[in-house]
Design a protein around this motif. Structure first.
Motif, PDB file in Angstrom:
ATOM      1  N   VAL A  81       0.841  -1.195   0.000  1.00 34.36           N
ATOM      2  CA  VAL A  81       0.000   0.000   0.000  1.00 34.36           C
ATOM      3  C   VAL A  81       0.883   1.254   0.000  1.00 34.36           C
ATOM      4  O   VAL A  81       1.947   1.279   0.626  1.00 34.36           O
ATOM      5  N   ASP A  82       0.442   2.237  -0.775  1.00 34.06           N
ATOM      6  CA  ASP A  82       1.154   3.520  -0.875  1.00 34.06           C
ATOM      7  C   ASP A  82       2.437   3.466  -1.704  1.00 34.06           C
ATOM      8  O   ASP A  82       3.158   4.462  -1.771  1.00 34.06           O
ATOM      9  N   HIS A  83       2.716   2.339  -2.298  1.00 33.04           N
ATOM     10  CA  HIS A  83       3.924   2.282  -3.122  1.00 33.04           C
ATOM     11  C   HIS A  83       3.688   2.806  -4.538  1.00 33.04           C
ATOM     12  O   HIS A  83       4.632   2.921  -5.306  1.00 33.04           O
ATOM     13  N   THR A  86      -1.950   2.767  -7.676  1.00 34.82           N
ATOM     14  CA  THR A  86      -3.040   3.552  -8.257  1.00 34.82           C
ATOM     15  C   THR A  86      -2.498   4.642  -9.165  1.00 34.82           C
ATOM     16  O   THR A  86      -3.016   4.863 -10.275  1.00 34.82           O
ATOM     17  N   ASN A 180       9.485   2.110  -8.018  1.00 35.21           N
ATOM     18  CA  ASN A 180       8.763   3.384  -8.163  1.00 35.21           C
ATOM     19  C   ASN A 180       9.355   4.463  -7.252  1.00 35.21           C
ATOM     20  O   ASN A 180      10.179   4.188  -6.390  1.00 35.21           O
ATOM     21  N   LYS A 181       8.874   5.655  -7.489  1.00 35.59           N
ATOM     22  CA  LYS A 181       9.278   6.835  -6.720  1.00 35.59           C
ATOM     23  C   LYS A 181      10.777   7.115  -6.863  1.00 35.59           C
ATOM     24  O   LYS A 181      11.430   7.571  -5.908  1.00 35.59           O
ATOM     25  N   ASP A 183      12.000   9.343  -8.436  1.00 30.82           N
ATOM     26  CA  ASP A 183      12.228  10.793  -8.452  1.00 30.82           C
ATOM     27  C   ASP A 183      12.635  11.304  -7.072  1.00 30.82           C
ATOM     28  O   ASP A 183      13.184  12.390  -6.936  1.00 30.82           O
ATOM     29  N   ALA A 217       5.981   6.913 -11.124  1.00 32.43           N
ATOM     30  CA  ALA A 217       4.581   6.890 -11.569  1.00 32.43           C
ATOM     31  C   ALA A 217       4.008   8.299 -11.524  1.00 32.43           C
ATOM     32  O   ALA A 217       3.240   8.703 -12.384  1.00 32.43           O
TER      33      ALA A 217
HETATM   34  P1  GDP Z   1      -1.133   2.628  -3.806  1.00 37.77           P
HETATM   35  O1  GDP Z   1      -1.658   2.530  -2.423  1.00 37.77           O
HETATM   36  O2  GDP Z   1      -0.048   1.611  -4.057  1.00 37.77           O
HETATM   37  O3  GDP Z   1      -2.171   2.618  -4.871  1.00 37.77           O
HETATM   38  O4  GDP Z   1      -0.347   4.020  -3.881  1.00 37.77           O
HETATM   39  P2  GDP Z   1      -0.811   5.410  -4.519  1.00 37.77           P
HETATM   40  O5  GDP Z   1      -0.751   5.336  -6.002  1.00 37.77           O
HETATM   41  O6  GDP Z   1      -2.086   5.808  -3.902  1.00 37.77           O
HETATM   42  O7  GDP Z   1       0.375   6.336  -4.055  1.00 37.77           O
HETATM   43  C1  GDP Z   1       0.606   6.640  -2.703  1.00 37.77           C
HETATM   44  C2  GDP Z   1       1.268   7.977  -2.564  1.00 37.77           C
HETATM   45  O8  GDP Z   1       2.538   7.962  -3.206  1.00 37.77           O
HETATM   46  C3  GDP Z   1       0.497   9.097  -3.242  1.00 37.77           C
HETATM   47  O9  GDP Z   1       0.589  10.244  -2.448  1.00 37.77           O
HETATM   48  C4  GDP Z   1       1.209   9.316  -4.546  1.00 37.77           C
HETATM   49  O10 GDP Z   1       1.098  10.624  -5.023  1.00 37.77           O
HETATM   50  C5  GDP Z   1       2.617   8.986  -4.169  1.00 37.77           C
HETATM   51  N1  GDP Z   1       3.376   8.497  -5.313  1.00 37.77           N
HETATM   52  C6  GDP Z   1       3.024   7.509  -6.148  1.00 37.77           C
HETATM   53  N2  GDP Z   1       3.965   7.336  -7.090  1.00 37.77           N
HETATM   54  C7  GDP Z   1       4.942   8.234  -6.823  1.00 37.77           C
HETATM   55  C8  GDP Z   1       6.197   8.568  -7.460  1.00 37.77           C
HETATM   56  O11 GDP Z   1       6.609   7.964  -8.458  1.00 37.77           O
HETATM   57  N3  GDP Z   1       6.932   9.536  -6.876  1.00 37.77           N
HETATM   58  C9  GDP Z   1       6.519  10.200  -5.776  1.00 37.77           C
HETATM   59  N4  GDP Z   1       7.305  11.154  -5.294  1.00 37.77           N
HETATM   60  N5  GDP Z   1       5.355   9.936  -5.170  1.00 37.77           N
HETATM   61  C10 GDP Z   1       4.571   8.970  -5.683  1.00 37.77           C
END
Ligand code: GDP
Length: 508
Positions: A81-83, A86, A180-181, A183, A217
């Motif tokens: 979660v949060d990775h 979405t 991911n992330k 950046d 992402a």
């Molecule tokens: P999920 O729970 O795996 O679906 O994660 P989300 O897509 O909801 O992302 C969780 C948080 O991480 C959100 O605040 C996104 O904006 C942030 N986030 C997702 N991808 C990236 C990325 O590539 N870089 C950064 N800096 N933040 C990201």
């Protein structure tokens, strides 16, 4: 209780073996229930599987490889979660819409298709990863060809990362790693790859065959590389599909649309879906009225790997349900009826199991009592009881009147019938409104002792298939004791219930 089982029996044609007796005593009891229902006592067992073969719709055998044609991959995105799952899906979906004409509406329907300029395609499942994946796996539906494992480069391996890996490994679905992330300044993709070695996820640079792509992402960085890695893996997997014959598909999402009614998004596994096809899924069926792609455009047919919205369902199937095409509407109704029936049977089976356990508990408790008394003769037992009774006489009398209890004495023709009645009585004991107080039970005709006991406790004497002589009856009248004789257990039980409810009313 007897009525519950009776009802179950009336609804049960196939599963009479549910009540296969555990002891001869059960036999007596079941025979009574059957007598009530007017059914014959027959211990035939029809194998449900046999019936299912004829009535349920089932998958066709594997296709002749000659009919198979290449198909594109179906991909599930998983990770902690949060990775960024979405965010990644959103970006991929939007990229796709942007690549087409402007103004495409991104609608969440559970799956979408990405088309590359090269003509390659990928179907992405857009459903909450784990739950949907597990649901499908539980139903034996194998839908995902590739799992994209999203790991945030600054967080590394977390609980659900490990779970995702386990899902993939158990289902033998190959992984592509999306780190991911990237950046973020604290991102450390190399650490992620190293940590993954522990879980048998070996990236290419460590000599394994897992492709790892560094992405953001959020910013959309390197998504094309991820998509290309997916296409490359799909090529290696040589995915094939059978576009002929009856359709097989999997429901990935299901909802009620204001205008369209029950709608499902499905991914075609086999065959080519066209308007007019008759489908069954779960306990619902459809005559396909309309087909839409993920952009809401009507389409005429859908081939393997394609996500498609299907309109025409009578009820709403569930995500994970397998869709099977059948020959006719009549056949669809038959299949759905059969499935509903089979489900009821399952429920009844569960219910009967519960009843069975309860009854077993009651039997056990009585068995214990009998064992305790077992070494004594009837006379000795009655003597001991009588002594006890004498001691507690007055106190008990007050108590019983206080507590809404119905003191009873049970006499039966044989041990079995007495125990059968005791079993039933035990179930009534469970209700607190009015308690049955079993003063005494035994085998044989009603005798003087029974009447004396009943007088002492202000109780009722119940007899099952036994007699009360003239002398005894006169004695009972003299002492104001009621004797109730029955030859059918359920009548006796009904009588008891009436007594109980009679007891209940005046004091309330
Ligand atoms: P999920 O729970 O795996 O679906 O994660 P989300 O897509 O909801 O992302 C969780 C948080 O991480 C959100 O605040 C996104 O904006 C942030 N986030 C997702 N991808 C990236 C990325 O590539 N870089 C950064 N800096 N933040 C990201």
């Amino acid at each position: 209780d007897i009525d519950h089982v009776y009802e179950a029996l009336m609804n049960t044609a196939l599963d009479i073996d549910l009540l296969e007796p555990e002891s001869p005593l059960d036999d007596v009891w079941i025979k009574e229930v059957l007598k009530k229902s007017g059914m014959k006592y027959k211990r035939t067992q029809v194998k449900q599987d046999k019936v299912r073969e004829n009535k349920d719709a089932v998958r066709r055998p594997e296709a002749d490889p000659a009919f198979l044609i290449p198909r594109w991959p179906v991909v599930t995105i998983m990770g902690h979660v949060d990775h960024g799952k979405t965010t990644l899906l959103d970006k991929l979906r939007k990229t796709q819409v942007a690549a087409m004409e402007a103004g495409g509406i991104t609608q969440h329907i559970g799956a979408f298709l990405v088309s590359l300029p090269s003509g390659e395609k990928i179907t992405f499942l857009d459903t909450p990863g784990h739950a949907a994946f597990s649901a499908m796996r539980a139903r034996g539906a194998h839908l995902t060809d590739i799992i994209i494992l999203v790991v945030a480069a600054e967080d590394g391996i977390m609980k659900q990362t490990v779970e995702s890996i386990q899902h993939a490994q158990n289902a033998q679905v190959p992984i592509i790693l999306a780190i991911n992330k990237c950046d973020k300044p604290e991102a450390d993709p190399e650490r992620v790859k190293k940590e993954l070695l522990t879980y048998d996820v070996v990236c290419e640079e460590y000599g394994g065959d897992i492709q790892a792509v560094h992405i953001s992402a959020l910013k959309g960085d390197n998504l094309m590389a991820l998509v290309e890695a997916t296409v490359a893996l799909a090529e290696i997997l040589e995915l094939r599909g059978d576009p002929t014959g009856l359709v097989e598909a999997i429901v990935v999402e299901s909802r009620t649309d204001k205008g369209k009614g029950p709608v499902t998004t499905a991914i075609i596994k086999r065959g080519t879906l066209r308007k007019g096809a008759v489908l069954v899924a779960g306990k619902s069926w459809a005559k396909v009225r309309l087909l839409f792609d993920e952009n809401g455009k009507t389409i005429n047919d859908a081939c393997p790997s394609m996500p498609v919205e299907i309109i025409g369902w009578k009820d709403l199937p569930s995500a994970g349900d397998e869709i099977l095409e059948v020959e006719s509407e009549q056949r669809a109704r038959e299949v759905v009826d059969w499935r509903k029936y089979a489900e009821e049977q399952e429920k009844l089976k569960e219910d009967s199991k519960v009843i069975g356990t309860k009854r077993k508990e009651h039997q056990d408790s009585h068995r214990r009592v009998r064992e305790k008394l077992g070494s004594l003769t009837w006379k000795e037992r009655e003597f001991i009881k009588y002594q006890e009774i004498k001691k507690q006489n007055i106190r008990h009398k007050e108590k019983t009147e206080d507590l809404n209890t119905l003191p009873i004495i049970i006499k039966g023709d044989v041990d079995g019938s007495v125990e059968a009645i005791l079993n039933i009585i035990d179930t009534y004991d469970a209700t607190d409104e009015c308690k049955l107080d079993l003063i005494h039970f035994g085998v044989g005709d009603i005798n003087e002792n029974d009447i004396n006991l009943a007088e002492t406790f202000n109780g009722v004497v119940y007899g099952f298939s036994v007699n009360a002589s003239k002398v005894i009856q006169q004695l009972a009248v003299k002492k104001g004791v009621r004797i109730k004789l029955h030859n059918i257990i359920y009548r006796l039980v009904e009588d008891l219930q009436e007594e109980l409810s009679g007891k209940l009313t005046p004091s309330m």
